[in-house]
Design a protein around this motif. Structure first.
Motif, PDB file in Angstrom:
ATOM      1  N   ARG A 279     -24.035 -14.926 -17.158  1.00  0.00           N
ATOM      2  CA  ARG A 279     -23.025 -14.148 -16.441  1.00  0.00           C
ATOM      3  C   ARG A 279     -23.229 -12.673 -16.759  1.00  0.00           C
ATOM      4  N   LEU A 280     -23.573 -11.915 -15.735  1.00  0.00           N
ATOM      5  CA  LEU A 280     -23.899 -10.501 -15.916  1.00  0.00           C
ATOM      6  C   LEU A 280     -22.952  -9.638 -15.100  1.00  0.00           C
ATOM      7  N   LEU A 281     -22.615  -8.482 -15.660  1.00  0.00           N
ATOM      8  CA  LEU A 281     -21.795  -7.496 -14.970  1.00  0.00           C
ATOM      9  C   LEU A 281     -22.532  -6.166 -14.959  1.00  0.00           C
ATOM     10  N   GLU A 282     -22.563  -5.539 -13.805  1.00  0.00           N
ATOM     11  CA  GLU A 282     -23.149  -4.195 -13.685  1.00  0.00           C
ATOM     12  C   GLU A 282     -22.074  -3.244 -13.184  1.00  0.00           C
ATOM     13  N   VAL A 283     -21.799  -2.211 -13.952  1.00  0.00           N
ATOM     14  CA  VAL A 283     -20.847  -1.176 -13.551  1.00  0.00           C
ATOM     15  C   VAL A 283     -21.649  -0.010 -13.007  1.00  0.00           C
ATOM     16  N   GLY A 284     -21.670   0.143 -11.699  1.00  0.00           N
ATOM     17  CA  GLY A 284     -22.447   1.203 -11.054  1.00  0.00           C
ATOM     18  C   GLY A 284     -23.657   0.652 -10.335  1.00  0.00           C
ATOM     19  N   THR A 285     -23.458   0.141  -9.124  1.00  0.00           N
ATOM     20  CA  THR A 285     -24.577  -0.398  -8.337  1.00  0.00           C
ATOM     21  C   THR A 285     -25.491   0.710  -7.858  1.00  0.00           C
ATOM     22  N   PHE A 286     -24.883   1.770  -7.337  1.00  0.00           N
ATOM     23  CA  PHE A 286     -25.545   2.786  -6.533  1.00  0.00           C
ATOM     24  C   PHE A 286     -26.316   2.063  -5.423  1.00  0.00           C
ATOM     25  N   VAL A 287     -27.638   2.200  -5.323  1.00  0.00           N
ATOM     26  CA  VAL A 287     -28.368   1.493  -4.262  1.00  0.00           C
ATOM     27  C   VAL A 287     -29.004   0.198  -4.753  1.00  0.00           C
ATOM     28  N   GLY A 288     -28.771  -0.141  -6.041  1.00  0.00           N
ATOM     29  CA  GLY A 288     -29.191  -1.455  -6.511  1.00  0.00           C
ATOM     30  C   GLY A 288     -30.543  -1.538  -7.184  1.00  0.00           C
ATOM     31  N   MET A 289     -31.104  -0.426  -7.617  1.00  0.00           N
ATOM     32  CA  MET A 289     -32.406  -0.480  -8.276  1.00  0.00           C
ATOM     33  C   MET A 289     -32.336  -1.336  -9.545  1.00  0.00           C
ATOM     34  N   SER A 290     -31.351  -1.066 -10.411  1.00  0.00           N
ATOM     35  CA  SER A 290     -31.198  -1.864 -11.630  1.00  0.00           C
ATOM     36  C   SER A 290     -30.754  -3.285 -11.293  1.00  0.00           C
ATOM     37  N   THR A 291     -29.917  -3.405 -10.276  1.00  0.00           N
ATOM     38  CA  THR A 291     -29.433  -4.733  -9.868  1.00  0.00           C
ATOM     39  C   THR A 291     -30.599  -5.644  -9.523  1.00  0.00           C
ATOM     40  N   MET A 292     -31.566  -5.106  -8.791  1.00  0.00           N
ATOM     41  CA  MET A 292     -32.718  -5.916  -8.382  1.00  0.00           C
ATOM     42  C   MET A 292     -33.569  -6.314  -9.588  1.00  0.00           C
ATOM     43  N   LEU A 293     -33.722  -5.391 -10.536  1.00  0.00           N
ATOM     44  CA  LEU A 293     -34.476  -5.718 -11.750  1.00  0.00           C
ATOM     45  C   LEU A 293     -33.813  -6.859 -12.509  1.00  0.00           C
ATOM     46  N   LEU A 294     -32.483  -6.778 -12.659  1.00  0.00           N
ATOM     47  CA  LEU A 294     -31.751  -7.837 -13.352  1.00  0.00           C
ATOM     48  C   LEU A 294     -31.869  -9.166 -12.621  1.00  0.00           C
ATOM     49  N   ALA A 295     -31.776  -9.113 -11.297  1.00  0.00           N
ATOM     50  CA  ALA A 295     -31.822 -10.347 -10.507  1.00  0.00           C
ATOM     51  C   ALA A 295     -33.196 -11.005 -10.567  1.00  0.00           C
ATOM     52  N   LEU A 296     -34.243 -10.212 -10.487  1.00  0.00           N
ATOM     53  CA  LEU A 296     -35.599 -10.772 -10.493  1.00  0.00           C
ATOM     54  C   LEU A 296     -36.003 -11.283 -11.879  1.00  0.00           C
ATOM     55  N   ALA A 297     -35.509 -10.635 -12.946  1.00  0.00           N
ATOM     56  CA  ALA A 297     -35.940 -10.988 -14.300  1.00  0.00           C
ATOM     57  C   ALA A 297     -35.064 -12.044 -14.961  1.00  0.00           C
TER      58      ALA A 297
END
Length: 503
Positions: free
Chosen positions: A51-69
């Motif tokens: 279960r992961l939480l990201e505060v600050g999506t912006f355009v999702g660069m970090s989000t994609m890294l977390l999702a892929l890894a």
């Protein structure tokens, strides 16, 4: 996953943004530095959170890294104000170019997630996590239209194993984001705060330390300042530190700092003319090894003493004396610190201590405290904390001394503090009071000295390395030119000797 895998994931994400219509010069403003990508994914893979939480999506660069890894059964909740991309970028002084200005940040992130096939692993939520502000509203002083949704997220999706706080980089917002996220953390979970080092470092560190002041069960660490280009900080419960976290059990006394301890301590003693001098040390004396000329230090060992034993040792403290500690108080708990401070007040003495602030991995100690916390403890004992750096010969004044690779610039003993109950005008002139209103500013100024010194040192080292490489290449060029010249001469001589031979 090795370094090449990080790069492969990163390139997949960049390609997906390019396919979505965003040129490389625009993407470059959104991407994390390669070192930060590596550190974030190292932390992720060490925990393998579900279960992961990201505060600050912006355009999702970090989000994609977390999702892929992350593991296939992991799920990410990412929250952001979800403003039009132009509003966010222009408020940060970035160039938007010719891309679609009114497209919203999470709309872009969702489209990229679909291209990468990770959209089912991510829930995007529009709004503010713990505050109703954004860069745009803070910088333009406009009324905010953001709804705070963090409490609902924590209730519906927590507890979280892994939280990435990369939202509004103002100290109050960072503190509130951490407070709310911590309330919904699994026991062994960790929180990552981005930009603890660098342009936003002062704001983010201040927010982190305000959180730590109210939540002492949490610890904080980040990469050494000498690394310069690594900006993630990790927050963790002290009873469950991550594998790579090392908080020192004994103070670090760098060889480059030792030579400046003597003149500062000597200068303070000459100014105050105390009735006695006592060094408080953990396991062995630091100042005794410096060989003070006519100054004999008594010693009190703190390492094995209980608070009661310490009180007994301090009962015999000479009235009007001065206590000196080089990092030792960073390694003992509050009860022992209070015993020391109370003895200073009871005997009408003074104290000079050198401290290391919390944060820097393998430099900070188990009980390193922020300056506001030191002030709290001192004030409870009836003491003021004052700035000993004003004598201009404190270690932090020599931050810009070039260091070798074996001992890089660090925050070790970067805070020289003077403690006293004396409020005379002479003391005020020598040692200005640091109170709770200016403590954060003073602490961050000292840490900025450390950061800039490390950055300059790295820059100069890189320059020297480049200059050395240029000289090496020049030498190879000269050797090659010489060989070519000798070859040409040899051919001429050969033709003269053998005129009918084709050379």
């Amino acid at each position: 996953m090795d370094r090449s895998d990080y790069r492969s994931l990163f390139q997949r994400i960049v390609s997906a943004f390019e396919e979505e219509g965003y040129p490389h010069n625009i993407i470059g403003q959104w991407t994390l530095p390669e070192n930060d990508v590596e550190d974030m994914l190292d932390a992720l893979l060490s925990k393998r959170p579900k279960r992961l939480l990201e505060v600050g999506t912006f355009v999702g660069m970090s989000t994609m890294l977390l999702a892929l890894a992350s593991d296939d059964d992991a799920h990410i909740v990412s929250v952001d104000p979800n403003y039009p991309i132009s509003r966010e970028m222009l408020s940060m002084g970035s160039s938007i170019g010719e891309v679609a200005h009114e497209r919203r940040t999470q709309e872009i992130a969702k489209a990229v997630a679909q291209r990468l096939g990770v959209d089912e692993k991510i829930t995007f939520v529009s709004g503010g996590f713990a505050v109703d502000s954004s860069f745009a509203s803070r910088r333009t002083d406009e009324a905010s239209d953001i709804s705070v949704v963090g409490a609902e997220i924590c209730k519906n999706y927590g507890p979280f194993d892994f939280v990435l706080v990369d939202g509004l980089h103002y100290a109050d917002a960072v503190e509130e984001d951490l407070n709310l996220a911590a309330s919904a953390m699994a026991q062994s979970g960790i929180m990552l705060a981005h930009d603890c080092i660098g342009m936003w470092g002062t704001n983010v560190r201040t927010g982190v330390k305000r959180f730590l002041l109210k939540n002492p069960e949490w610890g904080f660490t980040h990469k050494p300042y000498a690394d310069v280009y690594r900006s993630f900080g990790t927050l963790f419960r002290r009873d469950q530190p991550p594998v790579k976290v090392n908080m020192r059990a004994a103070p670090l006394v760098p060889a480059t700092v030792k030579p400046w301890l003597f003149p500062l301590v000597s200068n303070v003693i000459n100014l105050l003319q105390p009735n006695g001098t006592t060094e408080l040390f953990l396991d062995h004396s630091v100042l005794g090894a410096i060989k003070f000329k006519n100054l004999e230090f008594e010693g009190i060992k703190l390492g094995v003493a209980s608070p009661n034993d310490l009180n007994v040792n301090l009962l015999n403290l000479t009235k009007g004396s001065i206590l000196v500690s080089v990092g030792a108080l960073d390694c003992i708990d509050d009860a022992k610190v209070c015993a020391v401070f109370e003895a200073v007040n009871r005997t009408n003495s003074n104290m000079l201590m050198f401290c290391t602030f919390p944060g820097e991995n393998d430099i900070a100690c188990t009980h390193s405290r922020s300056l506001p916390r030191w002030i709290e403890l001192a004030n409870e004992a009836g003491l003021d904390i004052r700035n000993a750096d004003t004598l201009s010969i404190a270690p932090s004044r020599f931050s810009f001394i070039r260091r070798g690779a074996s001992e890089p610039q660090s925050s070790a003993l970067s805070a020289p503090l003077f403690l006293t109950a004396d409020r005379s005008r002479e003391i005020d002139l020598l040692f200005p009071i640091i109170d709770r209103y200016n403590a954060e500013r003073v602490e961050e100024q000292w840490l900025l000295d450390v950061h800039y010194a490390a950055a300059f040192d790295k820059l100069l080292s890189e320059h020297e390395g480049a200059a050395s490489e240029i000289e090496r290449l020049k030498g190879e060029r000269d050797e090659l030119l010489c060989a070519i010249s000798q070859s040409a001469i040899a051919r001429v001589l050969l033709r003269r000797k053998l005129p009918n031979l084709s050379v």
